[in-house]
Design an enzyme around this catalytic site. Structure first.
Site, PDB file in Angstrom:
ATOM      1  CE  LYS A 222      -3.991  19.774  -8.363  1.00 56.40           C
ATOM      2  NZ  LYS A 222      -4.153  19.890  -6.942  1.00 56.40           N
TER       3      LYS A 222
ATOM      4  CE  LYS B  45      -0.645  20.048  -6.303  1.00 53.07           C
ATOM      5  NZ  LYS B  45      -1.325  20.204  -5.019  1.00 53.07           N
TER       6      LYS B  45
HETATM    7  C1  PBG Z   1      -3.072  21.914  -2.305  1.00 52.86           C
HETATM    8  C2  PBG Z   1      -3.803  21.702  -3.554  1.00 52.86           C
HETATM    9  C3  PBG Z   1      -3.787  22.521  -4.696  1.00 52.86           C
HETATM   10  C4  PBG Z   1      -4.737  21.979  -5.562  1.00 52.86           C
HETATM   11  C5  PBG Z   1      -5.271  20.846  -4.958  1.00 52.86           C
HETATM   12  N1  PBG Z   1      -4.668  20.676  -3.717  1.00 52.86           N
HETATM   13  C6  PBG Z   1      -3.065  23.766  -4.989  1.00 52.86           C
HETATM   14  C7  PBG Z   1      -1.606  23.818  -4.887  1.00 52.86           C
HETATM   15  O1  PBG Z   1      -0.893  22.824  -4.838  1.00 52.86           O
HETATM   16  O2  PBG Z   1      -1.120  24.956  -4.820  1.00 52.86           O
HETATM   17  C8  PBG Z   1      -5.116  22.577  -6.883  1.00 52.86           C
HETATM   18  C9  PBG Z   1      -6.477  22.247  -7.384  1.00 52.86           C
HETATM   19  C10 PBG Z   1      -6.957  23.081  -8.506  1.00 52.86           C
HETATM   20  O3  PBG Z   1      -6.284  24.003  -8.999  1.00 52.86           O
HETATM   21  O4  PBG Z   1      -8.092  22.829  -8.933  1.00 52.86           O
HETATM   22  N2  PBG Z   1      -2.026  21.081  -2.034  1.00 52.86           N
END
Ligand code: PBG
Length: 327
Positions: free
Chosen positions: A253, A200
């Site tokens: 992601k 991520k």
């Molecule tokens: C939180 C989380 C996020 C997303 C999914 N879980 C945001 C972040 O890490 O700030 C993003 C999902 C999206 O942008 O569609 N941990």
């Protein structure tokens, strides 16, 4: 002259009509690939459109059930649940995150009661619950790893107790997959899965999501835990580590700017790879088509097939419903 050269070889023969194109198509998209993210908020009988995600809503739990029913009727097998937590329930220790009657837990219970076959996945991270908007516990301005990972393991058990089929840790703390796996085993949830957000990235494309949940970090950024967009070897290491720690599915992601990472991870692990087509990617296509600059359906389907081509087995996408309708 070789018969595999022009003019004997002509690539256009295999593109000459729709039926031939169908026959030689290398990848296909199916509703089976989709995981539909859902945002739940407190209250009754209400839904709110997310300003930066046109056509996407936060629902109160009663209306969320109707939305889930629509998804099921379209053949979508799975949802990924996110809870919007009011400010007065946010803290730095996780009281609400672990509340067995919390919004996440009660919504999972409702969904599984109503639709036992639906695969319910829950986001496991602390940011929607954190008074600092960070994915872990904050001490002296630092996001502390091991305390946070312990909390995430407890959250996972709490979601499993509510009936979640999969927990999806999205926090990027080190070692949390092993702790979650051990905690699930010790509590008798041996059949529940872990879909790990393994690679991520610290991405600007999460902006609209943070609007949706009001979860933007209160100080600093997420770069001490989320990954540097310049890295790919590190993504492979994270995914392989998570596989060894007991993840059932690994995720990359965001999606579109990271297709090379999807491919690299796919080649390195022996478990399914999912990709998250995140909120900013959704917003870009929506905004450009609203302006008349892109054809929304075509751009959407092209993005989704690109994930399959890159090697993704599963796609978490806000387009799940729209795409399922077209398939
Ligand atoms: C939180 C989380 C996020 C997303 C999914 N879980 C945001 C972040 O890490 O700030 C993003 C999902 C999206 O942008 O569609 N941990």
């Amino acid at each position: 002259m070789n018969a595999s050269e022009f003019p004997y070889s002509r690539g256009r023969r295999l593109r000459s009509c729709e039926n031939i194109r169908r026959m030689v198509s290398e990848h296909t998209l199916s509703v089976n690939d989709f995981i539909a993210p859902l945002f739940v908020m407190e209250g009754k009988g209400n839904r709110e459109e997310i300003a930066s995600m046109p056509g996407y809503y936060r629902f109160t739990a009663d209306l969320l059930l109707k939305e889930a029913e629509e998804l099921i009727n379209l053949g979508i097998p799975s949802v990924l649940l996110f809870a919007m937590v009011p400010d007065d329930k946010k803290d730095n220790e996780g009281k609400e995150a672990l509340n067995p009657k919390g919004l996440m837990q009660s919504t999972v219970r409702l969904l599984k009661n109503e639709f036992p076959e639906l695969v319910v996945m829950t986001d496991v991270a602390f940011d929607p619950y954190s008074s600092y908007g960070h994915d872990g516990i904050v001490e002296n301005g630092q996001i502390v790893n091991d305390e946070s990972a312990d909390l995430l393991a407890k959250m996972s058990v709490s979601h499993a107790e509510a009936g979640a089929d999969f927990v999806a840790p999205s926090d990027m703390m080190d070692g949390r997959i092993l702790l979650i796996r051990e905690a699930l085993e010790e509590n008798g949830f041996v059949d529940r899965g872990i879909m790990s957000y393994s690679a991520k990235y610290a991405s600007s494309y999460y902006g609209p999501f943070r609007d949706a949940l009001d979860s933007a970090p209160g100080f600093g950024d997420k770069k001490t835990y989320q990954m540097d967009p310049a890295n790919v070897t590190e993504a492979v290491k994270e995914a392989v580590t998570d596989e060894l720690e007991g993840a059932d599915i690994v995720m990359v992601k965001p999606g579109l700017p990271y297709l090379d990472v999807v491919r690299a991870v796919k080649e390195a692990v022996s478990i399914p790879v999912s990709v998250y087509n995140v909120s900013g990617e959704y917003a870009m296509i929506k905004a450009a088509s609203k302006m008349g600059w892109l054809n929304e359906e075509e751009a959407m389907m092209e993005a989704l097939i690109a994930f399959k081509r890159a090697g993704a087995d599963l796609i978490a996408t806000y387009f799940a419903k729209d795409a399922a309708r077209l398939l």
